[in-house]
Design an enzyme around this catalytic site. Structure first.
Site, mmCIF file in Angstrom:
data_model
loop_
_atom_site.group_PDB
_atom_site.id
_atom_site.type_symbol
_atom_site.label_atom_id
_atom_site.label_comp_id
_atom_site.label_asym_id
_atom_site.label_seq_id
_atom_site.Cartn_x
_atom_site.Cartn_y
_atom_site.Cartn_z
ATOM 1 N N SER A 150 -3.129 0.768 -3.874
ATOM 2 C CA SER A 150 -2.876 2.202 -3.865
ATOM 3 C C SER A 150 -1.824 2.582 -4.917
ATOM 4 C CB SER A 150 -2.472 2.642 -2.456
ATOM 5 O OG SER A 150 -2.484 4.045 -2.325
ATOM 6 N N ASP B 60 -13.435 5.756 0.019
ATOM 7 C CA ASP B 60 -11.991 6.018 0.040
ATOM 8 C C ASP B 60 -11.760 7.527 0.017
ATOM 9 O OD1 ASP B 60 -9.232 6.156 -0.430
ATOM 10 O OD2 ASP B 60 -9.248 4.381 -1.701
ATOM 11 N N HIS C 5 -9.766 3.556 2.409
ATOM 12 C CA HIS C 5 -8.509 3.261 1.714
ATOM 13 C C HIS C 5 -7.818 2.086 2.398
ATOM 14 C CE1 HIS C 5 -5.479 4.223 -1.223
ATOM 15 N NE2 HIS C 5 -4.536 4.233 -0.294
#
Length: 260
Positions: free
Chosen positions: A152, A206, A238
């Site tokens: 991320s 995601d 995610h």
């Protein structure tokens, strides 16, 4: 958005889904990261020292990500040094200014291919990562055996760090990340950095860092003159799954240099 009490202590201000899904990611890894056949010291005696630097996502911490190394059971990793640093605490715009672990500011969630970037903050964080790499090289690790990986926000910082490092590294692995600056940065990429291979992994569903943000990575890297292997994971949101980490083990293992 509402926070999840399963993994987070309720806060006075709302927190975005990033921190919530990161908590579930680490919970998932904890359940699956028990190595079945740990390598014996003698099996990896011919391998040179290597270094894997893992950069966590927004609102997370380095120690919470340490179970990741449990997936790397190959003898090739016997002489690997792992580092899981924690980001400093900073106010985050997309979380209404809430102070939390963050490598740089994040303006909006979800992150799209057109989201604004905190380029000054990114460059400051890159300097911090470069110091960690320099320290490891000074300790005797060949740059070819240094790998920077991240998830991320940590994936975005991974990309920035390997692109701007003045030497060729073993590789950079971006998981559910994005390009954290505009195309003008291409002019600042050192020639040797363009030889560093990039692995980019992204879940197709995601909803925090949209798949389109991940898809924008390979064209950007191609324009910059770098090679990139892009892997899309159907049904993955995610988070990181076991398949990704096992592939990462083989990807890094194929690039490690032996002591000879």
């Amino acid at each position: 958005m509402k926070s999840s009490s399963r993994y987070l202590i309720p806060l006075a201000k709302p927190i975005t889904v990033v921190a919530v899904t990161l908590g579930s990611t680490i919970f998932f890894i904890l359940l699956l990261s028990q190595p079945k056949n740990p390598p014996s010291p003698s099996q990896g005696s011919m391998m040179a020292r290597s270094f894997v630097l893992w950069l966590h996502g927004l609102g997370d911490s380095g120690p919470a990500n340490e179970p990741i190394k449990g997936f790397f059971t190959s003898p090739q990793f016997t002489n690997t040094v792992w580092s899981f640093p924690s980001a400093p605490s900073n106010p985050v715009t997309c979380n209404n200014g809430l102070v939390m672990p963050s490598w740089f500011d994040l303006h909006e969630i979800p992150v799209t291919a057109a989201s604004p970037n905190d380029e000054n903050g990114v460059l400051k964080a890159v300097g911090h990562v470069h110091k960690m790499i320099d320290k490891e090289i000074a300790a005797g690790t060949n740059p070819d055996n240094i790998f920077v990986c991240g998830f991320s926000q940590g994936g975005a910082l991974t990309l920035a760090s390997v692109l701007l490092y003045p030497r060729t590294l073993g590789g950079g692995a971006v998981h559910s990340g994005w390009v954290p600056f505009n195309s003008s940065i291409i002019e600042q990429i050192p020639p040797d950095a363009k030889k560093t291979p990039i692995l980019w992994s992204h879940g197709i569903v995601d909803r925090t860092v949209l798949f389109e943000a991940g898809q924008a990575g390979p064209p950007f890297l191609e324009q910059a003159g770098l090679s990139c292997e892009f892997k899309a994971y159907p049904g993955l949101g995610h988070s990181i799954n076991a398949e990704e980490l096992r592939y990462l083990e083989s990807w890094i293992g194929a690039r490690l240099r032996s002591s000879s």
